[in-house]
Scaffold this motif. Structure first.
Motif, PDB file in Angstrom:
ATOM      1  N   LYS A 294      -5.267   6.251   4.872  1.00 32.44           N
ATOM      2  CA  LYS A 294      -4.608   4.963   5.122  1.00 32.44           C
ATOM      3  C   LYS A 294      -4.768   4.599   6.596  1.00 32.44           C
ATOM      4  O   LYS A 294      -4.452   5.417   7.463  1.00 32.44           O
ATOM      5  CB  LYS A 294      -3.123   5.078   4.770  1.00 32.44           C
ATOM      6  CG  LYS A 294      -2.356   3.808   5.065  1.00 32.44           C
ATOM      7  CD  LYS A 294      -0.857   4.016   4.944  1.00 32.44           C
ATOM      8  CE  LYS A 294      -0.142   2.812   5.557  1.00 32.44           C
ATOM      9  NZ  LYS A 294       1.299   2.941   5.494  1.00 32.44           N
TER      10      LYS A 294
ATOM     11  N   SER B 249       5.226  14.840  -3.183  1.00 28.31           N
ATOM     12  CA  SER B 249       4.703  13.494  -2.989  1.00 28.31           C
ATOM     13  C   SER B 249       5.838  12.502  -2.795  1.00 28.31           C
ATOM     14  O   SER B 249       6.939  12.723  -3.319  1.00 28.31           O
ATOM     15  CB  SER B 249       3.857  13.127  -4.224  1.00 28.31           C
ATOM     16  OG  SER B 249       3.377  11.827  -4.099  1.00 28.31           O
ATOM     17  N   ASP B 250       5.571  11.420  -2.061  1.00 35.81           N
ATOM     18  CA  ASP B 250       6.552  10.339  -1.886  1.00 35.81           C
ATOM     19  C   ASP B 250       7.930  10.836  -1.461  1.00 35.81           C
ATOM     20  O   ASP B 250       8.947  10.380  -1.984  1.00 35.81           O
ATOM     21  CB  ASP B 250       6.683   9.522  -3.179  1.00 35.81           C
ATOM     22  CG  ASP B 250       5.393   8.782  -3.477  1.00 35.81           C
ATOM     23  OD1 ASP B 250       4.804   8.225  -2.529  1.00 35.81           O
ATOM     24  OD2 ASP B 250       4.967   8.797  -4.642  1.00 35.81           O
TER      25      ASP B 250
ATOM     26  N   GLY C 157       3.790  15.838   1.385  1.00 33.68           N
ATOM     27  CA  GLY C 157       4.235  14.656   0.665  1.00 33.68           C
ATOM     28  C   GLY C 157       5.400  13.939   1.327  1.00 33.68           C
ATOM     29  O   GLY C 157       6.199  13.296   0.667  1.00 33.68           O
TER      30      GLY C 157
ATOM     31  N   GLU D 170       0.550  14.664   4.512  1.00 31.02           N
ATOM     32  CA  GLU D 170      -0.188  14.635   3.253  1.00 31.02           C
ATOM     33  C   GLU D 170       0.107  15.887   2.420  1.00 31.02           C
ATOM     34  O   GLU D 170       0.390  15.815   1.231  1.00 31.02           O
ATOM     35  CB  GLU D 170      -1.695  14.543   3.538  1.00 31.02           C
ATOM     36  CG  GLU D 170      -2.592  14.632   2.318  1.00 31.02           C
ATOM     37  CD  GLU D 170      -2.584  13.367   1.464  1.00 31.02           C
ATOM     38  OE1 GLU D 170      -2.210  12.301   2.005  1.00 31.02           O
ATOM     39  OE2 GLU D 170      -2.940  13.442   0.280  1.00 31.02           O
TER      40      GLU D 170
ATOM     41  N   SER E 208       6.844  11.264   4.432  1.00 32.94           N
ATOM     42  CA  SER E 208       6.373  10.166   5.275  1.00 32.94           C
ATOM     43  C   SER E 208       6.440  10.587   6.745  1.00 32.94           C
ATOM     44  O   SER E 208       7.153  11.526   7.114  1.00 32.94           O
ATOM     45  CB  SER E 208       7.209   8.920   5.034  1.00 32.94           C
ATOM     46  OG  SER E 208       8.556   9.222   5.251  1.00 32.94           O
TER      47      SER E 208
ATOM     48  N   GLU F  55       0.811  -1.223   0.000  1.00 29.24           N
ATOM     49  CA  GLU F  55       0.000   0.000   0.000  1.00 29.24           C
ATOM     50  C   GLU F  55       0.840   1.266   0.000  1.00 29.24           C
ATOM     51  O   GLU F  55       1.949   1.291   0.484  1.00 29.24           O
ATOM     52  CB  GLU F  55      -0.915   0.016   1.230  1.00 29.24           C
ATOM     53  CG  GLU F  55      -2.160  -0.790   1.015  1.00 29.24           C
ATOM     54  CD  GLU F  55      -3.003  -0.810   2.265  1.00 29.24           C
ATOM     55  OE1 GLU F  55      -2.925   0.155   3.048  1.00 29.24           O
ATOM     56  OE2 GLU F  55      -3.716  -1.810   2.450  1.00 29.24           O
ATOM     57  N   LYS F  56       0.239   2.315  -0.500  1.00 27.18           N
ATOM     58  CA  LYS F  56       0.958   3.576  -0.629  1.00 27.18           C
ATOM     59  C   LYS F  56       1.235   4.183   0.744  1.00 27.18           C
ATOM     60  O   LYS F  56       0.465   4.042   1.666  1.00 27.18           O
ATOM     61  CB  LYS F  56       0.131   4.542  -1.476  1.00 27.18           C
ATOM     62  CG  LYS F  56       0.986   5.289  -2.475  1.00 27.18           C
ATOM     63  CD  LYS F  56       0.143   6.280  -3.242  1.00 27.18           C
ATOM     64  CE  LYS F  56       1.001   7.462  -3.633  1.00 27.18           C
ATOM     65  NZ  LYS F  56       0.220   8.611  -4.009  1.00 27.18           N
ATOM     66  N   GLU F  57       2.344   4.823   0.827  1.00 30.35           N
ATOM     67  CA  GLU F  57       2.756   5.463   2.071  1.00 30.35           C
ATOM     68  C   GLU F  57       1.937   6.713   2.377  1.00 30.35           C
ATOM     69  O   GLU F  57       1.350   7.320   1.485  1.00 30.35           O
ATOM     70  CB  GLU F  57       4.232   5.861   1.940  1.00 30.35           C
ATOM     71  CG  GLU F  57       5.180   4.885   2.601  1.00 30.35           C
ATOM     72  CD  GLU F  57       4.999   4.844   4.099  1.00 30.35           C
ATOM     73  OE1 GLU F  57       5.256   5.857   4.753  1.00 30.35           O
ATOM     74  OE2 GLU F  57       4.580   3.779   4.621  1.00 30.35           O
ATOM     75  N   ASN F  58       1.973   7.121   3.567  1.00 29.34           N
ATOM     76  CA  ASN F  58       1.538   8.425   4.078  1.00 29.34           C
ATOM     77  C   ASN F  58       0.446   9.164   3.315  1.00 29.34           C
ATOM     78  O   ASN F  58       0.588  10.321   2.977  1.00 29.34           O
ATOM     79  CB  ASN F  58       2.747   9.363   4.243  1.00 29.34           C
ATOM     80  CG  ASN F  58       3.336   9.842   2.937  1.00 29.34           C
ATOM     81  OD1 ASN F  58       4.000   9.095   2.266  1.00 29.34           O
ATOM     82  ND2 ASN F  58       3.096  11.089   2.595  1.00 29.34           N
ATOM     83  N   THR F  59      -0.635   8.484   2.999  1.00 34.34           N
ATOM     84  CA  THR F  59      -1.730   9.241   2.421  1.00 34.34           C
ATOM     85  C   THR F  59      -2.852   9.357   3.442  1.00 34.34           C
ATOM     86  O   THR F  59      -3.026   8.480   4.268  1.00 34.34           O
ATOM     87  CB  THR F  59      -2.286   8.560   1.166  1.00 34.34           C
ATOM     88  OG1 THR F  59      -2.369   7.182   1.434  1.00 34.34           O
ATOM     89  CG2 THR F  59      -1.397   8.814  -0.030  1.00 34.34           C
ATOM     90  N   VAL F  60      -3.581  10.426   3.324  1.00 29.49           N
ATOM     91  CA  VAL F  60      -4.806  10.537   4.098  1.00 29.49           C
ATOM     92  C   VAL F  60      -5.695   9.365   3.709  1.00 29.49           C
ATOM     93  O   VAL F  60      -5.806   9.024   2.540  1.00 29.49           O
ATOM     94  CB  VAL F  60      -5.488  11.884   3.770  1.00 29.49           C
ATOM     95  CG1 VAL F  60      -6.975  11.820   4.045  1.00 29.49           C
ATOM     96  CG2 VAL F  60      -4.848  13.013   4.569  1.00 29.49           C
TER      97      VAL F  60
END
Lengths: 314, 928
Positions: free
Chosen positions: B174, B724-725, B660, B657, B662, B167-172
């Motif tokens: 999650k 991001s990322d 961008g 978020e 982590s 799964e994608k990191e550090n997104t609202v």
């Protein structure tokens, strides 16, 4: 008055324990698991300065069996009793009763002896020092009035052991040892029915074992009324046994300062038995549930239990 | 004293301990292992569970000397070199940790259980944990964690883990554990009583034994003579009145002229040890002259003749503290348009927050003035109160909130003990500690008001609600706390979630001689919501309409105004009620099951932060600072109080978020009034919306700063840059910087950069008096369905299932949102079925976890949790509250299920077996 300092003693045999108790006579208390005594001490309800911790006495910790009896050492823990196969096979009600005590973690510390002898309880007594002073000390803490009833004579603190009613319904005997030696008496005889001094025990003696007759019993059942499925003390306990001759022995807990015993014939009038039970229980308003409700539940529980016997055992 | 030789977590210790000292005290005070918590000291909550020779015991009732030569394992002994034990890992991962105060005991209990039961059933786990109180989680996630650990131990189920890693990191959006979850799991998170400031005095209190009495004399001489007693404070030393609301400051730190409830603090003794202070308290002799006691609502509503009032300032010759009344539309007209009118009277007992961590604090003075570390939800209001009551400038008060073991509104007032220890610390020049007993926590109260109300609801024959009228009286106890707000909330929060054109209420809040009531989860409207949802159910039955259909017909739309001018923005009430109806099998089961088995449903709504601050001023409601330095770490400082609800994590997620980056690059420091900007605190479900928006604003500002610097250095338009990322890059990748490279550019020639963000609520509401009550920039909505069995012989209600749905706008952290919802529903179940504060002549009878009946894990049914997302236009990323509103519908859903099961309408809370039985009997009588 000589000043008594706090003491904590750990005897390794019954005789050593008894001699310690004699040495500190009047100010000592045997400590089994302690889940009851320690809390009562925290609340200021147990003045004993000398605690004699008997949990290390190996001879009190075994369950053994002979032809006629199961002998349960007083320091057998409730969790051990629940798991014992002889108990499971012969006395499911005793298993249920043990499992109905407090919580699983407490049952790993709490013992059979401690549960059988646990102190009577009352809404107005099981309170901290500040509370009892504010309420005006009741009879059970050396005051001159029963807060629950307004009476000046009798204390109605509840007998709350979950296991003792089952033991008594199965005609268990109590093996005690004291300065005067060993005695074996029917378990019910150690209860006085007096809320102030609920147990009748020779000074400094201790409960060593419960002797449970193996052959007499046919059916045994257990019910407990409480608001939650764990932790709570009983508001009404009903233990019922039927022997091979069809004699019923019912023991109520949580509704009187002592166990309430009703005997009859299974073939006889159930209504009579229920009426008798309700009449004998001296229930007062000192519990989570009101008096009238607990009274009514005696009949409801017994009717259910009679029905269960009719359905499953006849 | 006796020597104790003991091995703790593999290390050998030799102590001298008191003969009757408990193991918990040895662990916490002598070995310094404060991971083991004390929640009750009476073996009723399980927080102190440790292993002694590999068996779980309650250390608070285990004599230390029994453990001579024993091997003790505490929570600190499980992780090795910072690597969590497998079970701790599961607690973290499953979101089984909120406030974390019960966690050490819970983990030790579960560990002992699983090591003896390799394939436990969910029921087995529930039973094993039934002596451990958790007030936050509703047990669901804890049970899941234990089950998963047991499964993994058996070598099953590992694949899922790997899937998740993708799964994608550090997104609202999650699901993630709290940032501090591992620390809590290890027992390393320090709560207020875990701070051991050197040379601290201990304080214990002398408390009134009368509900209402004049203080004639306080004799402290004998106590003061005792060796080790350092100071005894009485009321006259702290005469300045305080209270959380500026309009009702009626309390002093200790009683001065008279006492107004049994349990009120009359004197405070500071001594070298807690035992000594307690002993000295018994030697302080107070002489009282009893006054007439007012213990019921009626006692206080009526004219009191020549007797003395509880408070002088009360306007009339009674004890009415506040009358709140508002009317909208034309209620007479509404009544005349109604073809069916349902009117009922209700009674609700008071309930308590039941947080597991008792109030505790330590205060000291130094060159910077006063510092206090305390378990509080409202550092800011405490800051102001200490300044006022102690007469020191605001600039000389520092309030620090450590980890807090739950609050639920019960730590949202400034408290006497906080003022008293600060005062004694000043007088003695020594740090001063206090930790309340569980009994004292119950006496401190501030819980939900005992209430009674008569409510009338009218509807047309086809089920359109026409009019609502509520006549309410609430029992406030001895002081005001949040009572003025509570008085309004009981009424105003009935104007939604249904459209009502004709609506009015009147609430009387009375003073009585009992511990004061205040704000508790779902503040003010929980009881009246129960009443109204019961009436709706009744109307549905009378007009033979499905209760779900009737509700749907009347629910407000999104983006609309209520009759009292609440601005409704996003509104997920329809989805919520449909969801729980569908999951519960409503259509096929409601009204169609055998006698004794029933389904009930109800809706609710709540504010997402009060639009008006308690103290009118021009500050923003929340302010968040961000600082980024050469190392790329973003420091978030916020005055918001994380009390276990996860607000620190929420702030980190929002900042992460926007930037961008982590979460490893984000560090949150919160609720320290020296270091963090003002936030009003954790009450009225305001933190995600307000502090969250302030954090978003701050992060936007920081992003702009970074973009600006990169734009100048790289000659690229700001608009082209993406964050991001952990990278800052342009779409064509002509600029493609790592986070740290971008920060190098930002800080070049400038150094660390700090930015600020804020939230100010828009101007809302009408211009009538009282229009501010219940105003919020956004509202949450929800619904619950409940399934019960009612035993017709005993009246006992067994809760079998709860399905809940709650519109939280957007779940920033779904794991945390689920936790809030499940905890809310669990707390509601308690109020519905077993919890109540019972008094005997003004004395609280059930002041312990044994007698105050919080549902255990065994009493808690399966909960189905549904998050409804509606994306609020003004919430941060669309989010709104989820911590309180969910509680509202669960109580009436249960009561309505009882009606469906047994045909009896319950109008009293809690739903007691004897009441239900009486109702069943009287119904039978009528039938005959």
């Amino acid at each position: 008055m000589k000043e008594v300092k706090k003491k904590y003693l750990q005897p390794s045999s019954v005789s050593e324990a008894i001699s310690m108790a004699r040495q500190y006579s009047g100010t000592s208390r045997y400590l089994a698991g302690g889940t009851d005594v320690v809390v009562n001490k925290f609340m200021g309800n147990d003045p004993a300065e000398c605690l004699i911790d008997i949990s290390k006495i190996i001879e009190l910790r075994s369950i053994s069996e002979n032809e006629s009896h199961l002998r349960i050492g007083s320091m057998v823990r409730l969790s051990e009793l629940e798991q014992n196969t002889v108990v499971k096979d012969n006395f499911p009600a005793l298993c249920s009763a043990a499992r109905a005590v407090a919580s699983p973690v407490i049952r790993k510390t709490a013992t059979i002896g401690g549960n059988v002898l646990c102190e009577n309880r009352c809404n107005f007594y099981n309170q901290g020092e500040w509370w009892r002073e504010a309420a005006g000390y009741c009879l059970k803490c050396d005051g001159d009035i029963c807060i629950a009833t307004g009476g000046k004579k009798n204390c109605f603190s509840k007998f709350v052991s979950d296991t003792a009613p089952v033991f008594i319904s199965l005609n268990a005997m109590a093996e005690t040892e004291g300065p005067g030696g060993k005695t074996i008496v029917p378990l019910e005889e150690i209860y006085t029915g007096n809320g102030l001094n609920p147990r009748n025990f020779p000074e400094n003696s201790m409960l060593c074992a419960i002797l449970l007759p193996l052959k007499e019993n046919k059916i045994n059942l257990f019910r407990k009324l409480r608001p939650r499925l764990a932790v709570d003390f009983t508001s009404l306990t009903v233990a019922l046994s039927v022997n091979r001759e069809g004699d019923i022995k019912i023991v109520l807990g949580g509704v009187d300062p002592g166990p309430v015993i009703i005997e009859g014939k299974f073939a006889g009038s159930k209504e009579e038995i229920i009426k008798n039970a309700v009449k004998k229980a001296r229930i007062v308003n000192n519990d989570y549930y009101p008096r009238e409700y607990r009274k009514e539940m005696i009949g409801v529980f017994l009717t259910e239990m009679f029905g269960e016997i009719e359905n499953n055992y006849r | 004293m006796k020597p104790l030789h003991i091995t703790i977590n593999g290390s050998r210790y030799d102590f001298l301990v008191g003969e009757h000292e408990m193991l918990s005290v040895v662990l916490r005070e002598r070995a310094g292992l404060t991971g083991t918590k004390i929640g009750c000291s009476q073996g009723s909550c399980g927080a102190c569970t440790v292993l002694v020779d590999n068996e779980a015991v309650l250390s608070c009732i285990t004599p230390a000397l029994r453990c001579e030569n024993s091997n003790v394992t505490t929570i600190e002994g499980l992780a090795s070199c910072g690597t969590l034990h497998g079970l701790q890992e599961k607690f973290v991962k499953n979101g089984a940790i909120q406030c974390g105060f019960c966690t050490p005991g819970m983990v030790m209990t579960a560990l002992d259980f699983v090591s003896n039961n390799h394939s436990p059933s969910p029921e087995g786990i529930k039973e094993a944990l039934s002596g451990n109180v958790c007030r936050c989680t509703g047990y669901k996630k804890i049970i899941n964690a234990v089950a998963e650990y047991a499964m993994e131990k058996r070598g099953e189920e590992k694949e899922k883990e790997k899937e998740k890693e993708k799964e994608k990191e550090n997104t609202v959006g999650k699901p993630r554990p709290y940032i501090e979850a591992a620390k809590k799991a290890m027992g390393a998170a320090a709560y207020a009583d875990d701070y051991k400031i050197a040379n601290a005095l201990h304080v214990k209190f002398v408390r009134s034994i009368y509900p209402h009495a004049r203080i004639e004399n306080i004799e402290t001489g004998e106590a003061m003579k005792m060796a080790g007693v350092r100071y005894i404070a009485t009321g006259r030393e702290l005469p300045v009145k305080f209270g959380v609301l500026p309009i009702s400051q009626d309390e002093t730190a200790m009683a001065i002229e008279k006492v107004r409830y049994a349990g009120e603090i009359v004197a405070a003794v500071a001594a070298d040890t807690a035992e000594l202070a307690a002993e000295a308290c018994t030697h302080v002799k107070v002489k009282y002259a009893p006054l007439r006691e007012y213990l019921t609502i009626d006692d206080s509503l009526n004219d009191i003749g020549k007797d003395e009032k509880i408070h002088e300032h009360v306007k009339f010759n009674n004890n009415v503290h506040k009358k709140a009344e508002l009317r909208f539309g034309d209620q007479q007209q509404g009544l005349s348009e109604s073809e069916v009118v349902s009117s009922m009277s209700f009674e609700m007992e008071g309930v308590s927050h039941g947080f597991t961590e008792p109030h505790a604090a330590t205060a000291w003075w130094d060159e910077n003035g006063l510092t206090i570390i305390t378990a509080t939800q409202v550092t800011h209001y405490l800051h102001r109160t200490l300044s006022k009551t102690l007469g020191v400038p605001l600039s000389r008060v520092r309030v620090i909130k450590p980890y807090v073991g739950g609050g639920f509104g019960g730590k949202s007032d400034p408290f006497p003990h906080e003022i008293i220890i600060s005062h004694i610390a000043r007088q003695t020049g020594r740090p001063v500690r206090v930790c309340l007993s569980r009994e004292e926590v119950f006496l401190t109260n501030h819980g939900r008001h005992p209430s009674r109300m008569t409510i009338k609801l009218g509807a047309s024959g086809d089920g359109l609600l026409k009019v609502l009228d509520a006549d309410i009286a609430i029992d406030g106890g001895a002081y005001s706390s949040f009572g003025v707000v509570t008085s309004y909330y009981n009424g105003v929060l009935l104007q939604a979630p249904y459209k009502l054109d004709n609506f009015g209420f009147r609430t009387f809040r009375v003073y009585t001689n009992k511990p004061q009531c205040g704000a508790m989860r779902g503040h003010g409207a929980v009881n009246s919501r129960f009443a109204v949802e019961s009436l709706i159910d009744d109307i549905a039955h009378r007009i033979k309409m499905d209760p779900v259909e009737l509700r749907e017909k009347n629910l407000l739309d999104s983006h609309t105004l209520t009759v009292g001018q609440y601005r409704i923005t996003s509104n997920g009430s329809r989805e919520s009620v449909r969801k729980v109806a569908e999951q519960s099998g409503w259509k096929n089961r409601h009204g169609k099951m055998e006698y004794g088995h029933g389904l009930g449903i109800a809706c609710g709504f709540f504010i997402s932060g009060s639009a008006l601050p308690i103290i009118r001023n021009e500050l923003p409601q929340s302010c968040v600072h961000l600082k980024v330095d050469f190392d790329g770490r973003v420091l978030v400082t916020s005055g918001a109080n994380d009390i276990g609800q996860g607000s620190d994590t929420m702030l980190a997620i929002i900042v992460g978020e926007v930037l961008g980056v982590s979460l490893e690059n984000i560090f949150v420091m919160a609720a320290d009034t020296l270091l963090t900007p003002v936030d009003l605190g954790s009450y009225s479900s305001r933190v995600t919306f307000m502090a969250g928006n302030a954090a978003k604003n701050a992060a936007d500002n920081l992003r702009l700063e970074i973009a600006d610097a990169v734009s100048k250095r790289k000659n690229i338009a700001v608009q082209e840059l993406n964050f991001s990322d952990n990278r800052v890059f342009s779409n064509d990748k002509s600029v493609d910087l790592s986070w740290n490279e971008s920060i190098d550019i930002l800080t070049a020639g400038r150094g660390a950069v700090s930015v600020s963000g804020k939230y100010i609520s828009p101007r809302l509401g009408g211009d009538f008096k009282g229009s501010g009550a219940g105003l919020s920039p956004s509202y949450s909505f929800g619904a619950c369905a409940a399934e019960v069995k009612v035993n017709p012989e005993t009246g006992h209600v067994t809760l079998l299932n709860v399905w809940g749905a709650h519109d939280c706008g957007k779940a920033l952290n779904p794991l945390a949102v689920e936790g809030q919802l499940e905890g809310s529903w669990h707390m509601g179940m308690g109020q519905a079925l077993s919890e109540e504060m019972k008094y005997h002549k003004g004395l609280l009878l059930n002041n312990s976890f044994l007698e105050y009946k919080i549902p255990t894990s065994l009493d808690t049914p399966d909960i189905r949790t549904n998050i409804i997302e509606t994306i609020d236009p003004e919430g941060p990323f669309g989010a709104k509250e989820c911590g309180e509103g969910a509680l509202h519908p669960v109580i009436p859903a249960i009561a309505n299920a009882v009606y469906d099961a047994a045909g009896v309408r319950v109008t009293k809370l809690p739903i007691r077996a004897e009441h239900v039985l009486a109702l069943i009997k009287s119904k039978k009588k009528i039938a005959v």
